[in-house]
Scaffold this active site. Structure first.
Site, PDB file in Angstrom:
ATOM      1  N   GLY A 172       0.818  -1.216   0.000  1.00  0.00           N
ATOM      2  CA  GLY A 172       0.000   0.000   0.000  1.00  0.00           C
ATOM      3  C   GLY A 172       0.842   1.252   0.000  1.00  0.00           C
ATOM      4  CG  ASP A 173       3.359   2.469   3.281  1.00  0.00           C
ATOM      5  OD1 ASP A 173       2.485   3.328   3.425  1.00  0.00           O
ATOM      6  OD2 ASP A 173       3.829   1.813   4.225  1.00  0.00           O
ATOM      7  CE1 TYR A 174       8.982   1.543  -0.710  1.00  0.00           C
ATOM      8  CE2 TYR A 174       8.111  -0.345   0.467  1.00  0.00           C
ATOM      9  CZ  TYR A 174       9.068   0.633   0.327  1.00  0.00           C
ATOM     10  OH  TYR A 174      10.119   0.719   1.216  1.00  0.00           O
ATOM     11  CD  GLN A 204      -1.281   4.071   2.694  1.00  0.00           C
ATOM     12  OE1 GLN A 204      -1.998   4.155   3.680  1.00  0.00           O
ATOM     13  NE2 GLN A 204      -0.041   3.626   2.761  1.00  0.00           N
TER      14      GLN A 204
END
Length: 413
Positions: A172-174, A204
């Protein structure tokens, strides 16, 4: 410390300035992609609350994903800090921030207010649930696993009948990072035509949902829900994780007519007969043919180490890899030939930091690591004085606790 004039000119993005406000992974990594490709990235940190990337584990997140940046540890919401922030915004091309939805608007720093100071500013807002929508969700805090849970990603991971698991490492972050990097670059291209900035609302959970391939459509249109696969695909045989004779694991995909034609003879099966007919690209999971193929493969695996299995299959045209750890990667001849492990000096010169090189390889204007990750507030004076603040004004900001404490230049902090 580093002045603007001391930043080396390199890469595809030299001459651009990016302001970063955000903890953890998503926003910093998006800004890091700019920094590795030559942009001047100014990381605004809270002057007293240390980014967890500096302290979690051994601090590798900070060392890897904040390199080439300059640090301005400043309360940017109040007093002289707020005005200094707006002066900085006047000089910036991109602002990347991660916070709960609507935080900048609530603090009087919404898009329109920022565009009054810099009409060409490109803004990326990263949050768990977005800047708009149901107010109860917009204001929710989020980290990567929360976005995985809400987006339906987490329920796809794990084994049938077992608890759902978060996918690692931080998809989700990347995914949000890559969307922020790519879309802000697109906005910079558009700005050359219009002179106008742009703003992106990057949630996200939406980036995770958008990158789930065909599965949302399969369900919403056809009613076909996703079923957890665990370590073996439910699409076809010979597609998954397998243990070899030495206890090490490989991942294998016998997928596609060419692969089956090349690979089945390697494990003692004939391609082109009744069981595995010519032109077939998969061996349907659960079929009699799948049972035969899996049994033959198990016999093959019992006689070979993981390295041997990889060598036989991969060199024979079957997608296959040993499941690698960091030690194996560091010592692997292919990784060594590509220079995967790079080293750079820490910002205080006390240590040499190993990590992943700048990727991807770039032919004409390559990125580089020119500086280790900065200590907290390492560049306060240089940045603020370049914005026109006098030494006395900077000293007054320290006295008012808008810039935290001196000295900042400490290893690992």
């Amino acid at each position: 410390m580093a002045k603007t004039s001391e930043i080396p000119q390199f890469g595809l993005l030299s001459g651009y300035r990016v302001v970063l406000i955000g903890l953890s992974v998503a926003a910093p990594f998006a800004a890091e992609l700019y920094a590795e490709n030559g942009a001047d990235v100014i990381w605004i940190e809270h002057p007293t609350v240390v980014d967890m990337g500096r302290t979690s584990g051994h601090g590798g997140s900070w060392q890897q994903d904040r390199r080439n940046m300059r640090s301005l540890a400043m309360d940017y919401l109040h007093g002289e800090g707020r005005e200094a922030f707006l002066k900085l915004i006047e000089t910036a091309d991109v602002l990347i921030e991660a916070s709960t939805g609507g935080r900048f608007e609530r603090n009087g720093l919404g898009d329109e207010a920022l565009w009054e100071r810099n009409p060409g500013l490109v803004i990326a807002h990263i949050s768990g649930f977005g800047q708009t929508g149901d107010p109860a969700y917009v204001k929710r805090a989020s980290y990567d696993p929360i976005a995985q849970a809400f987006s339906g990603t987490m329920r796809m991971n794990g084994f049938p009948g077992m608890p759902s698991l978060p996918a690692m490492v931080f998809p989700g972050d990347y995914s949000a990072s890559f969307y922020a990097f790519g879309m802000t670059l697109a906005a910079l291209l558009k700005r050359t035509q219009t002179g106008k900035g742009e703003s992106f609302d990057i949630a996200q959970f939406e980036t995770l949902l958008r990158t789930q391939s065909q599965y949302p459509t399969d369900y919403w249109h056809f009613g076909a829900d996703y079923v957890k696969e665990g370590s073996h695909s439910l699409i076809c045989a010979l597609y998954g994780t397998y243990e070899c004779a030495d206890g090490e694991e490989v991942y294998v995909l016998f997928l596609g007519p060419g692969v089956l034609k090349a690979g089945l003879p390697l494990i003692g099966l004939e391609y082109g007969g009744d069981l595995f007919p010519e032109g077939e690209g998969i061996i349907p999971y659960g079929s009699y043919a799948a049972d035969v193929a899996e049994a033959a493969f198990a016999e093959f695996l019992s006689k070979h180490s993981a390295a041997e299995v990889e060598d036989i299959l991969a060199n024979g045209g079957v997608p296959c890899s040993r499941i690698m750890d960091y030690e194996a990667l560091r010592n692997h001849p292919h990784c060594q030939a590509r220079g995967i492990v790079a080293e750079w000096p820490s910002s205080d010169g006390s240590d040499t930091i190993p990590g992943v090189k700048v990727v991807p390889e770039t032919a004409n204007f390559p990125g580089q690591v020119w500086r280790g990750a900065p200590s907290v507030g390492q560049d306060n004076e240089d940045i603020l004085e370049e914005l026109g603040l006098s030494a006395d004004q900077v000293a007054a900001m320290y006295e008012s606790n808008l810039l935290g404490k001196r000295p900042y230049f400490q290893p690992g902090v």
